[in-house]
Design a protein around this motif. Sequence first.
Motif, PDB file in Angstrom:
ATOM      1  N   THR A 137      40.770  32.626  45.056  1.00  0.00           N
ATOM      2  CA  THR A 137      39.726  33.157  44.178  1.00  0.00           C
ATOM      3  C   THR A 137      40.173  34.425  43.483  1.00  0.00           C
ATOM      4  O   THR A 137      39.954  34.613  42.284  1.00  0.00           O
ATOM      5  N   ARG A 138      40.800  35.320  44.237  1.00  0.00           N
ATOM      6  CA  ARG A 138      41.286  36.563  43.619  1.00  0.00           C
ATOM      7  C   ARG A 138      42.360  36.265  42.582  1.00  0.00           C
ATOM      8  O   ARG A 138      42.385  36.879  41.501  1.00  0.00           O
ATOM      9  N   SER A 139      43.236  35.307  42.868  1.00  0.00           N
ATOM     10  CA  SER A 139      44.285  34.944  41.914  1.00  0.00           C
ATOM     11  C   SER A 139      43.692  34.358  40.647  1.00  0.00           C
ATOM     12  O   SER A 139      44.132  34.680  39.528  1.00  0.00           O
ATOM     13  N   ALA A 140      42.676  33.506  40.799  1.00  0.00           N
ATOM     14  CA  ALA A 140      41.992  32.945  39.624  1.00  0.00           C
ATOM     15  C   ALA A 140      41.302  34.048  38.832  1.00  0.00           C
ATOM     16  O   ALA A 140      41.299  34.040  37.593  1.00  0.00           O
ATOM     17  N   GLY A 141      40.722  35.010  39.545  1.00  0.00           N
ATOM     18  CA  GLY A 141      40.072  36.140  38.889  1.00  0.00           C
ATOM     19  C   GLY A 141      41.042  36.952  38.050  1.00  0.00           C
ATOM     20  O   GLY A 141      40.681  37.448  36.966  1.00  0.00           O
ATOM     21  N   CYS A 142      42.267  37.094  38.531  1.00  0.00           N
ATOM     22  CA  CYS A 142      43.291  37.820  37.767  1.00  0.00           C
ATOM     23  C   CYS A 142      43.595  37.097  36.456  1.00  0.00           C
ATOM     24  O   CYS A 142      43.790  37.730  35.411  1.00  0.00           O
ATOM     25  N   CYS A 143      43.644  35.757  36.520  1.00  0.00           N
ATOM     26  CA  CYS A 143      43.887  34.977  35.293  1.00  0.00           C
ATOM     27  C   CYS A 143      42.770  35.212  34.289  1.00  0.00           C
ATOM     28  O   CYS A 143      43.024  35.455  33.098  1.00  0.00           O
ATOM     29  N   ILE A 144      41.533  35.124  34.765  1.00  0.00           N
ATOM     30  CA  ILE A 144      40.373  35.312  33.887  1.00  0.00           C
ATOM     31  C   ILE A 144      40.372  36.718  33.294  1.00  0.00           C
ATOM     32  O   ILE A 144      40.136  36.902  32.093  1.00  0.00           O
ATOM     33  N   ASN A 145      40.656  37.702  34.134  1.00  0.00           N
ATOM     34  CA  ASN A 145      40.661  39.091  33.680  1.00  0.00           C
ATOM     35  C   ASN A 145      41.724  39.331  32.609  1.00  0.00           C
ATOM     36  O   ASN A 145      41.469  40.012  31.605  1.00  0.00           O
ATOM     37  N   ASP A 146      42.918  38.772  32.824  1.00  0.00           N
ATOM     38  CA  ASP A 146      44.012  38.993  31.875  1.00  0.00           C
ATOM     39  C   ASP A 146      43.756  38.303  30.541  1.00  0.00           C
ATOM     40  O   ASP A 146      44.155  38.807  29.480  1.00  0.00           O
ATOM     41  N   ILE A 147      43.089  37.156  30.583  1.00  0.00           N
ATOM     42  CA  ILE A 147      42.734  36.476  29.336  1.00  0.00           C
ATOM     43  C   ILE A 147      41.701  37.295  28.569  1.00  0.00           C
ATOM     44  O   ILE A 147      41.829  37.526  27.363  1.00  0.00           O
ATOM     45  N   ALA A 148      40.679  37.750  29.281  1.00  0.00           N
ATOM     46  CA  ALA A 148      39.591  38.499  28.637  1.00  0.00           C
ATOM     47  C   ALA A 148      40.068  39.835  28.080  1.00  0.00           C
ATOM     48  O   ALA A 148      39.600  40.288  27.028  1.00  0.00           O
ATOM     49  N   ASP A 149      41.015  40.478  28.786  1.00  0.00           N
ATOM     50  CA  ASP A 149      41.426  41.837  28.420  1.00  0.00           C
ATOM     51  C   ASP A 149      42.749  41.896  27.660  1.00  0.00           C
ATOM     52  O   ASP A 149      43.299  42.981  27.480  1.00  0.00           O
ATOM     53  N   ARG A 150      43.242  40.754  27.202  1.00  0.00           N
ATOM     54  CA  ARG A 150      44.596  40.739  26.638  1.00  0.00           C
ATOM     55  C   ARG A 150      44.764  41.665  25.443  1.00  0.00           C
ATOM     56  O   ARG A 150      45.832  42.262  25.259  1.00  0.00           O
ATOM     57  N   GLU A 151      43.736  41.839  24.623  1.00  0.00           N
ATOM     58  CA  GLU A 151      43.846  42.711  23.459  1.00  0.00           C
ATOM     59  C   GLU A 151      43.745  44.187  23.844  1.00  0.00           C
ATOM     60  O   GLU A 151      44.345  45.047  23.209  1.00  0.00           O
ATOM     61  N   PHE A 152      42.969  44.466  24.903  1.00  0.00           N
ATOM     62  CA  PHE A 152      42.834  45.849  25.369  1.00  0.00           C
ATOM     63  C   PHE A 152      44.064  46.287  26.167  1.00  0.00           C
ATOM     64  O   PHE A 152      44.495  47.436  26.063  1.00  0.00           O
ATOM     65  N   ASP A 153      44.616  45.350  26.963  1.00  0.00           N
ATOM     66  CA  ASP A 153      45.722  45.699  27.858  1.00  0.00           C
ATOM     67  C   ASP A 153      46.952  46.212  27.114  1.00  0.00           C
ATOM     68  O   ASP A 153      47.726  47.002  27.653  1.00  0.00           O
ATOM     69  N   ARG A 154      47.142  45.769  25.886  1.00  0.00           N
ATOM     70  CA  ARG A 154      48.324  46.199  25.129  1.00  0.00           C
ATOM     71  C   ARG A 154      48.270  47.688  24.766  1.00  0.00           C
ATOM     72  O   ARG A 154      49.269  48.276  24.375  1.00  0.00           O
ATOM     73  N   HIS A 155      47.089  48.317  24.920  1.00  0.00           N
ATOM     74  CA  HIS A 155      46.924  49.731  24.579  1.00  0.00           C
ATOM     75  C   HIS A 155      46.828  50.626  25.824  1.00  0.00           C
ATOM     76  O   HIS A 155      46.591  51.826  25.693  1.00  0.00           O
ATOM     77  N   VAL A 156      46.985  50.032  27.006  1.00  0.00           N
ATOM     78  CA  VAL A 156      46.887  50.783  28.257  1.00  0.00           C
ATOM     79  C   VAL A 156      48.258  50.826  28.923  1.00  0.00           C
ATOM     80  O   VAL A 156      48.896  49.774  29.100  1.00  0.00           O
ATOM     81  N   LYS A 157      48.704  52.010  29.277  1.00  0.00           N
ATOM     82  CA  LYS A 157      50.056  52.184  29.823  1.00  0.00           C
ATOM     83  C   LYS A 157      50.319  51.275  31.014  1.00  0.00           C
ATOM     84  O   LYS A 157      51.385  50.673  31.139  1.00  0.00           O
TER      85      LYS A 157
END
Length: 298
Positions: free
Chosen positions: A65-85
């Motif tokens: 479940t936690r691993s699946a959550g990481c996938c969902i989180n990374d998809i949702a935040d992909r545009e924001f993550d590129r601006h966070v160190k």
Amino acid sequence: MTTHPLPLSTLIATKTKAYLDLIRWNRPAGWLLLLWPTLSALWLAAEGFPGWHLLLVFTLGTILTRSAGCCINDIADREFDRHVKRTVARPVTSGRISVKEATGVGLALTLLAFGLVLTTNRLTVYWSFFAVAITVFYPYAKRFFAMPQAVLGVAFSVGIPMAFTAVQEQVPAVVWLLLASNLLWTIAYDTEYAMVDRDDDLKLGMKTSAITLGRWDVAGVMACYIVSLLLWLWAVQPYALGWPQWLALAVAATQVFWHWRLIRLRERTDCFRAFRLNHWLGFTLFLGIVLGLWLAPA
């Protein structure tokens, strides 16, 4: 200039590493934070060892479940993550894994976890639908809610009622105390996590508890820790755990004090270190429950 294709073995190794990075396989602290409260609830529900079947279901289910959550989180935040160190190199954001691939991995992991839940009972299966829904919803809470850490707290607490329904086929009152305790603990450690990214989140317009609390962030974290431990103590009282309960509480309180020492100056590295150490607090309370039930008079 002639370019030579990489050997198949190299391509497979590169892709495998990207998938493992996607599910944070090299960072077990995340699933341990989810595991210890769930196992604590499982032991309390069974008033001792719950049996190998349920132990396997909830341990593997937590990891999946936690691993699946990481996938969902990374998809949702992909545009924001590129601006966070801290997140710029994540597999989806960096392009090592496509959104389609990440979606497939997340779906496969969710189905595997659901398969485990199907070996329990109907009420637990019903709770699993809520668990999936809140897991999908959480990444988007950061756009709208001043305290998205509370939403994460709910997501990281669903294993508690599921543990009781799997054993007892009911949700007794103690579940709500344990859930409230775990929710506050989650807010505490995820605020420490949010303190690491506060500068980047402010620029992006994201909402986090670290931003909402402002200069009261450290005090808020400590208040959540203290009330969480008090609620845990209240919840376990009927089980007569004896001295292991008090020893676990004392060790946990000592860890809370150490967390204050780490985060009081709000240094990025120390706040991140505090977050990563939280699974030891969860393990301490779990061990107190296990020993208390084991040593309790028959």
